[in-house]
Scaffold this motif. Structure first.
Motif, short mmCIF file in Angstrom:
data_model
loop_
_atom_site.label_atom_id
_atom_site.label_comp_id
_atom_site.label_asym_id
_atom_site.label_seq_id
_atom_site.Cartn_x
_atom_site.Cartn_y
_atom_site.Cartn_z
N LEU A 10 -16.11 7.12 -8.34
CA LEU A 10 -15.36 6.42 -7.30
C LEU A 10 -15.81 6.86 -5.91
CD1 LEU A 10 -13.21 4.34 -7.65
CD2 LEU A 10 -11.48 6.11 -7.50
N ALA A 60 -5.70 9.15 6.06
CA ALA A 60 -4.25 9.39 6.11
C ALA A 60 -3.76 10.03 4.81
CB ALA A 60 -3.52 8.08 6.37
N GLN A 117 -7.01 4.61 6.06
CA GLN A 117 -6.01 4.93 5.04
C GLN A 117 -6.44 6.14 4.22
OE1 GLN A 117 -4.05 2.21 2.73
NE2 GLN A 117 -3.29 1.09 4.48
N LEU A 118 -7.72 6.20 3.93
CA LEU A 118 -8.25 7.31 3.13
C LEU A 118 -7.97 8.63 3.85
CD1 LEU A 118 -9.96 7.83 0.53
CD2 LEU A 118 -11.90 8.06 2.04
N TRP A 123 -19.30 5.49 -5.32
CA TRP A 123 -19.20 4.03 -5.22
C TRP A 123 -18.75 3.66 -3.81
CZ3 TRP A 123 -14.66 1.22 -4.29
CH2 TRP A 123 -14.75 -0.16 -4.51
N ARG A 124 -17.69 4.32 -3.38
CA ARG A 124 -17.11 4.06 -2.09
C ARG A 124 -18.07 4.37 -0.95
NH1 ARG A 124 -12.75 4.01 1.05
NH2 ARG A 124 -13.37 5.03 2.98
N SER A 173 -5.00 -5.79 1.63
CA SER A 173 -6.16 -6.60 2.00
C SER A 173 -6.05 -8.02 1.43
CB SER A 173 -7.45 -5.93 1.53
OG SER A 173 -7.49 -5.87 0.13
N ASN A 229 -8.85 -0.53 -2.38
CA ASN A 229 -8.59 -0.08 -1.02
C ASN A 229 -9.73 0.78 -0.51
OD1 ASN A 229 -7.48 0.73 1.38
ND2 ASN A 229 -5.45 0.97 0.51
N THR A 230 -10.51 0.23 0.42
CA THR A 230 -11.65 0.99 0.92
C THR A 230 -11.53 1.27 2.41
OG1 THR A 230 -12.76 -1.12 1.14
CG2 THR A 230 -13.29 0.15 -0.80
N ASP A 231 -10.31 1.14 2.93
CA ASP A 231 -10.08 1.36 4.35
C ASP A 231 -10.20 2.85 4.69
OD1 ASP A 231 -9.22 1.49 6.89
OD2 ASP A 231 -7.20 0.68 6.54
N PRO A 232 -11.20 3.23 5.52
CA PRO A 232 -11.41 4.66 5.80
C PRO A 232 -10.22 5.30 6.52
CG PRO A 232 -12.91 3.27 7.09
CD PRO A 232 -12.20 2.37 6.14
N ARG A 271 0.32 2.25 2.40
CA ARG A 271 -1.03 2.45 1.83
C ARG A 271 -1.22 1.61 0.59
NH1 ARG A 271 0.14 8.07 3.74
NH2 ARG A 271 -0.46 7.67 5.85
N SER A 272 -0.87 0.35 0.71
CA SER A 272 -0.97 -0.53 -0.44
C SER A 272 -2.37 -1.10 -0.58
CB SER A 272 0.03 -1.68 -0.31
OG SER A 272 -0.21 -2.61 -1.34
N PRO A 273 -2.97 -0.95 -1.76
CA PRO A 273 -4.27 -1.60 -1.97
C PRO A 273 -4.13 -3.12 -1.98
CG PRO A 273 -3.52 -0.49 -3.97
CD PRO A 273 -2.52 -0.17 -2.90
N GLN A 278 -9.22 9.14 -2.83
CA GLN A 278 -9.86 7.90 -3.25
C GLN A 278 -9.36 7.47 -4.63
OE1 GLN A 278 -12.17 5.83 -1.38
NE2 GLN A 278 -11.23 4.60 -2.97
N SER A 331 -14.09 -6.37 1.71
CA SER A 331 -13.49 -5.04 1.64
C SER A 331 -14.15 -4.17 0.57
CB SER A 331 -11.99 -5.15 1.37
OG SER A 331 -11.77 -5.78 0.13
N THR A 332 -14.70 -4.78 -0.46
CA THR A 332 -15.35 -3.96 -1.49
C THR A 332 -16.85 -4.25 -1.57
OG1 THR A 332 -14.70 -5.59 -3.13
CG2 THR A 332 -13.31 -3.65 -2.96
#
Lengths: 518, 315
Positions: free
Chosen positions: A403, B51, B48-49, A406-407, A132, B43-46, A127-129, B36, A437-438
């Motif tokens: 956050l 998980a 992963q979120l 935003w997301r 990407s 990281n905005t991958d749904p 789960r590494s940011p 989040q 991605s963002t």
């Protein structure tokens, strides 16, 4: 006799020159503990998982990547890789590793560690940011113990600059087995190793077998230890450096206010450089009426960026275009020459009328709570936009709420700070491309997508610079969001701290070359 | 007496249960997702979120989450911080001593300042002196702690250099340096409480001034000092002890501002961070620890009554 006199005179001149030179740049002294004051709590120390800026302030000294960025020039330099070659098609990068690098447990670095690191970052279970960022990577092959080849899925001319941050720092193979919990224990190759992770402070101790040396051949780092102390209140942070309790204050909370409050204090040195990060007004282009480009253009015309630099940043900053003014080689167009950058409330009103919206347009604005200037900026914008026919309602929320919203793109507009990058692709693509991605802005523009993709596939720097010049204008007209300003960064050090360079990237790596005079 | 103490300790369990259930549900009601926060901005991958949410058990209904948490705590496991990965027991063990010492130190200072000032105000015959003390205490009650703290640092640490900023060595290793380091934060925390105590003591003293036993003591020819100390103060202190008990409890929880200003890594700051980061297990543990201490302090206060007034009996 005469010859003797001339010799003596020559010797005296030489001695004088030598001592004079020494007076200007005294030789670094070893030992001592450098104490750094920061405002944010230090959280996760896993380099591939951490997201907090404060974590990276610590990780900068513990982990290293294949390449380094020179903190002054922002140019690429060899890091753990001493050299590299790129195949003519721009898809294969071959790195030759240094042979004198060891991890803090004494084990030597080799190609398998590099492969294991990239695999760990790309493994969804981590789960590494950072994943990407490394998405262009197709395959990593070990050529021999000190040569590693990275094959990309598609050309990425910015690839090398991706390898310079501690978030992509090299860890040993079997990293997790070796350290246990990488969130609280570390194992890197950097100049310092973690020896204490207590409440509100972190202590790093010199790694005696660190590979880098200074110009005179002395082993780095100079200081025995570095301590980070978390001092959440900016006023206390300033008091601490004044009272001599810390040697350096840096990061959030060290701003124009601190610089003004501490200016003229005799044993302090104030440093400043232009920031790579920029303040922005995010706009939800997926929501009416902001989906209409004329409404977004009206917002740009309603904004007096120069005034914001004056009021919010005390004049210490630059009006922001899409490319940071520090990155000369990408030919940033001076912001004043960009379309829709000169404030013009009357034309803004006209555009709103053309868009067929009822005046005044109600806009909610959510400032990020972790950046103190964001609220101030929202207040100034509220005033400025009123003249152009917008009524702004400021929504103050806490960070976790910010956050989440935003997301989920649950906003009209927000005010925030985006981290900058030394390559324009990294700087823009993830935010502005329709698949970025963002891209929480729901911004979509076929022409801009095409330009971004084209620039990404172009290796020739001159051609790339041309494409980014065109992109800047297109972005200024289409307005995925408003680039507002690049503020100056500040740090304050006690004069006994020598050799520290404040970098636009906010890197702490110069601490490895810093020393305390006694 | 022992039975009473045991009863009161047993009563702790339902109190803590109610508090924990309340905090748990309130925490989940505020918007914001810990998953989040953990993944951060990049990281905005749904996938992963989801998980991460599953890992944390956040995909379950709140009552299931609460039940799981409760069963773990009953077995003495507070779990780990979702944000830092450190065991919560360790975190509390590091943070609690700071806050407890700060609170006790502050109570001590508040009493040392508040009781004499209140006594003087309550017994003086000078209206000017009484008025001055009233004004001072009002000021003490009204000034915000973040401002008082900042002023103390500027004056005593930066300009006069009498006290260090941000130096909190453990009490056991260097008691003098410890007391010196904690003095300014404790004083900041003590200021409003000293003012409250002074006002309470003054009011009590004024109330007992006209009582028959005070007149009788005077008639016996006792000196004024003895009358005040032995007869007036002892009786006037009973309501003050209640106040001090309450104040101590509040200080434990209310140290947040002072811990923030003076950079003390105590439970107040830990709780604040936990709220910002949506670190549910940490916040739960902090609230439980503070609530438990609060109840214990109140028990001690009730026991002190007995010492002050032998007529009070618990059974």
């Amino acid at each position: 006799m005469k010859r003797f006199r001339i010799c003596a005179l020559g010797l005296a001149v030489l001695l004088f020159a030598l001592t004079g030179a020494q007076g200007q740049t005294p030789a670094p002294q070893r030992g001592g503990t450098i104490r750094v004051g920061i405002t944010q709590e230090i959280l996760n120390l896993d380099p591939h998982v951490a997201t907090a800026f404060s974590s990276f302030q610590v990780l900068d000294l513990v982990y290293e990547s294949l390449l380094r960025l020179n903190p002054r020039t922002l140019k690429l330099e060899p890091g753990l890789a001493q050299s590299w070659t790129v195949s003519p098609n721009g898809l294969e990068y071959t790195f030759t590793l240094r042979r004198d690098v060891t991890f803090h447990d004494g084990s030597a670095l080799d190609a398998s560690d590099v492969k294991a690191t990239i695999d760990r970052i790309l493994d969804p279970a981590t789960r590494s940011p950072q994943a990407s960022f490394l998405a262009p990577i197709g395959e990593v092959t070990i050529v021999n113990p000190f040569v590693v080849k990275v094959t990309l899925k598609q050309a990425a001319p910015f690839f090398l600059s991706l390898l310079t941050v501690p978030g992509r720092g090299i860890v040993p193979a079997n990293f997790v087995d070796k350290v246990g919990d990488p969130r609280v224990k570390t194992l890197g190759t950097g100049p310092y190793m973690l020896t204490e992770f207590g409440p509100g402070s972190v202590r790093l101790t010199r790694y005696e077998r660190y590979w880098r040396k200074d110009a005179a051949g002395n082993r780095l780092p100079y200081a025995d230890a570095v301590i980070y102390r978390v001092i959440p209140d900016p006023a206390t942070l300033r008091a601490a450096v004044r009272a001599g309790e810390v040697d350096l204050i840096i990061g959030f909370g060290v701003d124009i206010t601190a610089a003004r409050a501490l200016a003229g204090v005799s044993d302090l040195r104030i440093m400043s450089v232009p920031d790579l990060s920029y303040s922005l007004v995010g706009i939800n282009a997926g929501k009416a009426p902001f989906s209409d480009v004329r409404v977004r253009q009206a917002m740009s015309l309603a904004t007096n960026r120069e005034q914001i630099v004056q009021v919010v940043y005390g004049g210490r900053g630059t009006v922001g275009g899409p490319i940071p003014p520090t990155l000369e080689e990408w030919r940033p167009v001076p912001a004043r020459n960009l379309p829709l950058y000169q404030p013009d409330p009357a034309r803004a009103r006209q555009l709103l009328q053309q868009a067929g919206v009822n005046l005044p347009v109600a806009v909610k604005m959510m400032p990020i709570p972790t950046v103190p200037e964001a609220v101030q900026m929202a207040q100034v914008l509220k005033e400025q936009w009123a003249a152009a026919g917008f009524t702004v309602e400021i929504e103050q929320v806490d960070f976790a709420t910010f956050l989440a919203r935003w997301r989920g793109s649950q906003f009209d507009t927000f005010v925030s700070l985006n981290g900058g990058a030394v390559d324009p692709d990294i700087h823009l693509y993830r935010h502005i491309h329709s698949t970025g991605s963002t891209n929480v802005f729901k911004f979509k523009d076929a022409a801009i997508d095409q330009l971004l993709d084209q620039a990404r596939a172009t290796a020739d720097p001159a051609r790339r610079a041309e494409l980014y010049t065109r992109l800047q204008r297109a972005i200024a007209e289409q307005i995925p969001f408003l680039f507002v300003a690049y503020a100056d960064l500040f740090a304050v050090a006690r004069t006994q701290l020598n050799g520290f360079v404040l970098s636009s990237t906010r890197s702490m790596t110069p601490l490895a070359e810093s020393w305390l005079s006694r | 007496m022992q039975r009473y103490v045991a009863q009161r300790l047993l009563l702790l369990i339902p109190v803590l249960l109610v508090i924990s259930a309340l905090v748990f549900s309130l925490m989940h009601l505020i918007p914001g997702d810990p998953a989040q926060v953990i993944l951060g901005f990049e990281n905005t991958d749904p996938v992963q979120l989801e998980a991460v949410r599953r890992d944390l058990g956040l995909d379950r209904p709140v009552y299931v989450q609460y039940g799981r948490w409760l069963s773990r705590v009953a077995r003495g496991q507070f779990g780990t911080s979702v944000r830092t990965g450190r065991p919560i027991g360790t975190l509390l063990g590091e943070a609690l001593p700071f806050t407890i010492e700060l609170a006790l130190y502050a109570v001590l200072l508040a009493m040392l300042i508040g009781i004499p000032v209140g006594t003087l105000a309550g017994t003086t015959r000078s209206r000017a002196a009484d008025g001055a003390m009233q004004t001072l205490t009002l000021l003490g009650l009204s000034l915000p702690a973040f401002w008082v703290g900042a002023m103390f640092i500027l004056l005593f640490s930066v300009h006069l250099r009498w006290f260090p900023v941000l130096s909190y060595p453990p009490l056991a290793t260097d008691p003098l340096a410890n007391l010196r380091g904690f003095f300014l934060p404790a004083l900041t925390l003590a200021v409003p409480n000293a003012a409250a105590i002074a006002r309470m003591v003054r009011a009590s003293m004024v109330a007992v001034r006209g009582e028959e036993y005070v007149k009788a003591a005077r008639a016996k020819g006792l000196s004024e000092v003895l009358v005040v100390r032995r007869h007036m103060l002892k009786n006037a202190l009973i309501p003050v002890v209640t106040l001090i008990g309450i104040v101590t409890g509040y200080l434990l929880g209310g140290a947040i501002v002072v811990e923030q200003v003076f950079a003390i890594p105590g439970v107040g700051r830990m709780g604040l961070q936990a709220i910002v980061q949506r670190d549910y297990p940490v916040l739960q543990a902090v609230v439980l620890a503070v609530a438990g201490l609060f109840v214990l302090v109140n028990l001690v206060v009730d026991l002190i009554y007995v010492l002050l007034d032998p007529r009070i009996r618990y059974s």
